[in-house]
Design a protein around this motif. Structure first.
Motif, PDB file in Angstrom:
ATOM      1  N   ASP A  13       0.857  -1.395  -0.043  1.00 24.56           N
ATOM      2  CA  ASP A  13      -0.100   0.041  -0.163  1.00 24.56           C
ATOM      3  C   ASP A  13       1.030   1.286   0.002  1.00 24.56           C
ATOM      4  OD1 ASP A  13      -2.179   1.758   0.139  1.00 24.56           O
ATOM      5  OD2 ASP A  13      -1.967   1.596   2.531  1.00 24.56           O
ATOM      6  N   VAL A  14       1.769   1.220   1.032  1.00 26.04           N
ATOM      7  CA  VAL A  14       2.949   2.405   0.951  1.00 26.04           C
ATOM      8  C   VAL A  14       3.383   2.580  -0.476  1.00 26.04           C
ATOM      9  CG1 VAL A  14       4.911   3.395   1.983  1.00 26.04           C
ATOM     10  CG2 VAL A  14       3.055   2.429   3.335  1.00 26.04           C
ATOM     11  N   LEU A  15       3.943   1.567  -0.910  1.00 25.22           N
ATOM     12  CA  LEU A  15       4.727   1.630  -2.355  1.00 25.22           C
ATOM     13  C   LEU A  15       3.795   1.999  -3.487  1.00 25.22           C
ATOM     14  CD1 LEU A  15       7.270   1.404  -3.952  1.00 25.22           C
ATOM     15  CD2 LEU A  15       7.120  -1.233  -3.860  1.00 25.22           C
ATOM     16  N   GLY A  16       2.710   1.436  -3.367  1.00 29.37           N
ATOM     17  CA  GLY A  16       1.761   1.796  -4.296  1.00 29.37           C
ATOM     18  C   GLY A  16       1.425   3.444  -4.280  1.00 29.37           C
ATOM     19  N   THR A  17       1.234   3.784  -3.069  1.00 29.51           N
ATOM     20  CA  THR A  17       1.037   5.329  -2.911  1.00 29.51           C
ATOM     21  C   THR A  17       1.981   6.142  -3.652  1.00 29.51           C
ATOM     22  OG1 THR A  17      -0.324   4.846  -1.071  1.00 29.51           O
ATOM     23  CG2 THR A  17       0.482   7.112  -1.305  1.00 29.51           C
ATOM     24  N   LEU A  18       3.201   5.902  -3.265  1.00 33.17           N
ATOM     25  CA  LEU A  18       4.224   6.618  -3.754  1.00 33.17           C
ATOM     26  C   LEU A  18       4.495   6.584  -5.316  1.00 33.17           C
ATOM     27  CD1 LEU A  18       5.101   6.791  -0.960  1.00 33.17           C
ATOM     28  CD2 LEU A  18       7.533   6.590  -1.481  1.00 33.17           C
ATOM     29  N   CYS A  28      11.058   4.687  -5.914  1.00 34.69           N
ATOM     30  CA  CYS A  28      10.005   4.641  -4.830  1.00 34.69           C
ATOM     31  C   CYS A  28      10.121   3.418  -3.859  1.00 34.69           C
ATOM     32  CB  CYS A  28       8.681   4.563  -5.188  1.00 34.69           C
ATOM     33  SG  CYS A  28       8.203   5.995  -6.164  1.00 34.69           S
ATOM     34  N   GLU A  29      10.543   2.178  -4.565  1.00 31.17           N
ATOM     35  CA  GLU A  29      10.898   1.344  -3.868  1.00 31.17           C
ATOM     36  C   GLU A  29      12.153   1.399  -2.735  1.00 31.17           C
ATOM     37  OE1 GLU A  29      12.188  -2.456  -2.180  1.00 31.17           O
ATOM     38  OE2 GLU A  29      13.249  -1.451  -3.627  1.00 31.17           O
ATOM     39  N   ASP A  30      13.290   1.992  -3.292  1.00 28.29           N
ATOM     40  CA  ASP A  30      14.314   2.184  -2.482  1.00 28.29           C
ATOM     41  C   ASP A  30      13.832   3.144  -1.299  1.00 28.29           C
ATOM     42  OD1 ASP A  30      15.943   0.733  -3.998  1.00 28.29           O
ATOM     43  OD2 ASP A  30      16.701   2.564  -4.967  1.00 28.29           O
ATOM     44  N   ALA A  31      12.855   4.038  -1.557  1.00 24.75           N
ATOM     45  CA  ALA A  31      12.605   5.096  -0.403  1.00 24.75           C
ATOM     46  C   ALA A  31      11.837   4.453   0.439  1.00 24.75           C
ATOM     47  CB  ALA A  31      11.722   6.121  -1.064  1.00 24.75           C
ATOM     48  N   VAL A  32      10.980   3.216   0.046  1.00 23.10           N
ATOM     49  CA  VAL A  32      10.183   2.676   1.136  1.00 23.10           C
ATOM     50  C   VAL A  32      11.178   1.749   2.025  1.00 23.10           C
ATOM     51  CG1 VAL A  32       8.305   0.902   1.414  1.00 23.10           C
ATOM     52  CG2 VAL A  32       8.054   2.685  -0.320  1.00 23.10           C
ATOM     53  N   LEU A 102      -1.847  -6.962  -5.682  1.00 15.47           N
ATOM     54  CA  LEU A 102      -2.024  -7.414  -7.107  1.00 15.47           C
ATOM     55  C   LEU A 102      -1.187  -6.619  -8.141  1.00 15.47           C
ATOM     56  CD1 LEU A 102      -3.101  -9.820  -8.879  1.00 15.47           C
ATOM     57  CD2 LEU A 102      -4.972  -8.329  -9.066  1.00 15.47           C
ATOM     58  N   THR A 103      -1.317  -5.506  -8.323  1.00 14.57           N
ATOM     59  CA  THR A 103      -0.521  -4.820  -9.267  1.00 14.57           C
ATOM     60  C   THR A 103       0.929  -4.665  -9.015  1.00 14.57           C
ATOM     61  OG1 THR A 103      -2.263  -2.908  -9.089  1.00 14.57           O
ATOM     62  CG2 THR A 103      -0.222  -2.320  -9.889  1.00 14.57           C
ATOM     63  N   LEU A 104       1.482  -4.768  -7.822  1.00 16.75           N
ATOM     64  CA  LEU A 104       2.894  -4.873  -7.644  1.00 16.75           C
ATOM     65  C   LEU A 104       3.323  -6.364  -7.990  1.00 16.75           C
ATOM     66  CD1 LEU A 104       3.364  -2.988  -4.046  1.00 16.75           C
ATOM     67  CD2 LEU A 104       4.380  -2.686  -6.344  1.00 16.75           C
ATOM     68  N   LEU A 105       2.468  -7.546  -7.799  1.00 12.80           N
ATOM     69  CA  LEU A 105       2.970  -8.750  -8.082  1.00 12.80           C
ATOM     70  C   LEU A 105       2.886  -8.714  -9.614  1.00 12.80           C
ATOM     71  CD1 LEU A 105       0.704 -10.886  -5.780  1.00 12.80           C
ATOM     72  CD2 LEU A 105       3.135 -11.111  -6.284  1.00 12.80           C
TER      73      LEU A 105
END
Length: 404
Positions: A13-18, A28-32, A102-105
């Motif tokens: 959820d946090v990564l998706g938001t960013l 964004c993934e690095d930042a999370v 699901l989107t991230l997968l």
């Protein structure tokens, strides 16, 4: 005390938001990940924030802005408008959308990536595991895993993949890869390919969580339901799979009172429902096989004819040497060890499995069933030499020792 499993469930959820706000999945993934590191350092000292999700979004956004300010001028000009530090205490897109996992997968299983990279990136971006944790799970140096994840993110960026579910046709094509990645993550956790531990519970738990999310978001897909059922029915036996010394306990010798009856009931219900709707796929068939094993109160009353019938169908639907290997065991149980050994002879020419310790150990088991103890003992010893798993090696050596 912070429940880090609950924190990890916030990662998609946090990564998706960013990513929806700023784009640039890799940054964004690095930042999370940096925000998770900061949380691990601060929350035990300062206490859990009122909204852990908002805290992670805010800190990750600030890390992202800091990264932009420190980048080269060209990148700064490209991203400065999109990446601004949110006001202190502000929430960014505070309401979760419910479909980020699901989107991230699908994004982590992009066809531009190799299977090992898909698994590693899924565990980090969706599962919230650190690079060090993933490296430990797969017994590689942290630097090696960091490079693998970095290359995967760069490949996704180069492919121009956006943060959205692929079009329906592509989604249907990629769903098979998504299911395979979740299945491989579970298998690596349930029976580690190497090392001192048989089970890596963090991987099995993460695979089941991801399968649940897939089932929640794609409830009508029979293979998704089949995969979830298969993982639950298999994981239900986990507590009974190891001896006090950590070695493997085969299914026929397990204390079935240790099996998780709730997981079995849920898995059986999933299998029953999905098989009634069709069409039937390989995960559904494997789940049905697992259900037959789990519903048998003792090994002696296992319905081997039904298992053999299911393996025969599975071999037709999804032929591969591992399925044939398992069918050989079922054939031996129904028609005698000689019939099973005949199937194994044909497998010996298949280079996909001929060097595997699994083929050698199954042959030894069937030879033991046939009372050829000398050949069985030699087979167990050879399989023990081939495996890279310490628990499996101890089990195979024990089987050899029992035969004198």
């Amino acid at each position: 005390m912070t429940d880090w499993h609950a924190v990890r469930r916030l990662v998609p959820d946090v990564l998706g938001t960013l990513v929806r706000r700023y784009g640039h999945f890799d940054a964004c993934e690095d930042a999370v990940q940096e925000a998770l590191v900061a949380a691990a350092a601060q929350w035990p000292v300062e206490g859990l924030p009122e909204s852990p999700r908002s805290w992670l979004v805010t800190v990750a956004s600030r890390r992202l802005a800091d990264q932009v300010r420190s980048d080269a001028a060209r990148r700064r000009r490209e991203e400065a408008d999109a990446l601004r530090t949110p006001p202190a205490g502000a929430e960014v897109n505070s309401e979760p959308t419910g479909d980020d996992t699901l989107t991230l997968l699908f994004l982590c299983c992009h066809p531009a990536l190799t299977p090992p990279s898909q698994i590693a990136l899924t565990l980090r971006a969706v599962g919230g595991l650190s690079t060090a944790e993933i490296a430990r799970a797969f017994l590689v140096p942290e630097a090696t895993m960091a490079q693998r994840i970095s290359r995967a993110k760069h490949r996704i960026k180069a492919a121009g993949a956006g943060f959205a579910l692929p079009p329906p046709a592509e989604q249907a094509r990629r769903l098979g890869v998504v299911l395979q990645v979740v299945y491989l993550v579970f298998n690596e956790g349930y029976t580690a390919t190497s090392g001192a531990q048989l089970v890596r519970a963090e991987l099995t738990a993460e695979a089941i969580r991801l399968a649940r999310e897939l089932h929640r978001l794609v409830p009508g897909d029979g293979e998704v339901a089949g995969l979830l059922g298969l993982l639950l029915l298999t994981d239900a036996r986990r507590r009974a799979r190891t001896a006090p010394d950590g070695s493997l306990v085969p299914l026929s010798e397990q204390d079935r009172t240790l099996w998780n009856t709730e997981a079995i009931a849920e898995g059986v219900a999933l299998v029953t429902d999905t098989l009634s709707r069709g069409p039937i796929g390989p995960y559904q068939l494997q789940a049905a096989i697992a259900a037959v094993h789990d519903e048998a109160p003792t090994a002696d009353v296992t319905d081997w004819p039904q298992i053999l019938a299911l393996y025969t169908v599975l071999e037709h639907v999804a032929p591969n040497p591992t399925v044939t290997l398992n069918r050989a065991v079922a054939v031996a149980e129904v028609h005698g060890p000689a019939a099973g050994l005949a199937l194994l002879d044909a497998l010996s020419a298949d280079e996909r499995i001929s060097a595997s310790h699994h083929l050698v150990s199954v042959r030894a088991h069937l030879l033991e069933m046939a009372a050829d103890h000398d050949a069985a003992r030699a087979g167990y010893q050879e399989a023990a030499r081939r495996t890279t798993s310490e628990p499996e090696r101890r089990h195979l050596q024990t089987r050899a020792a029992r035969l004198g």
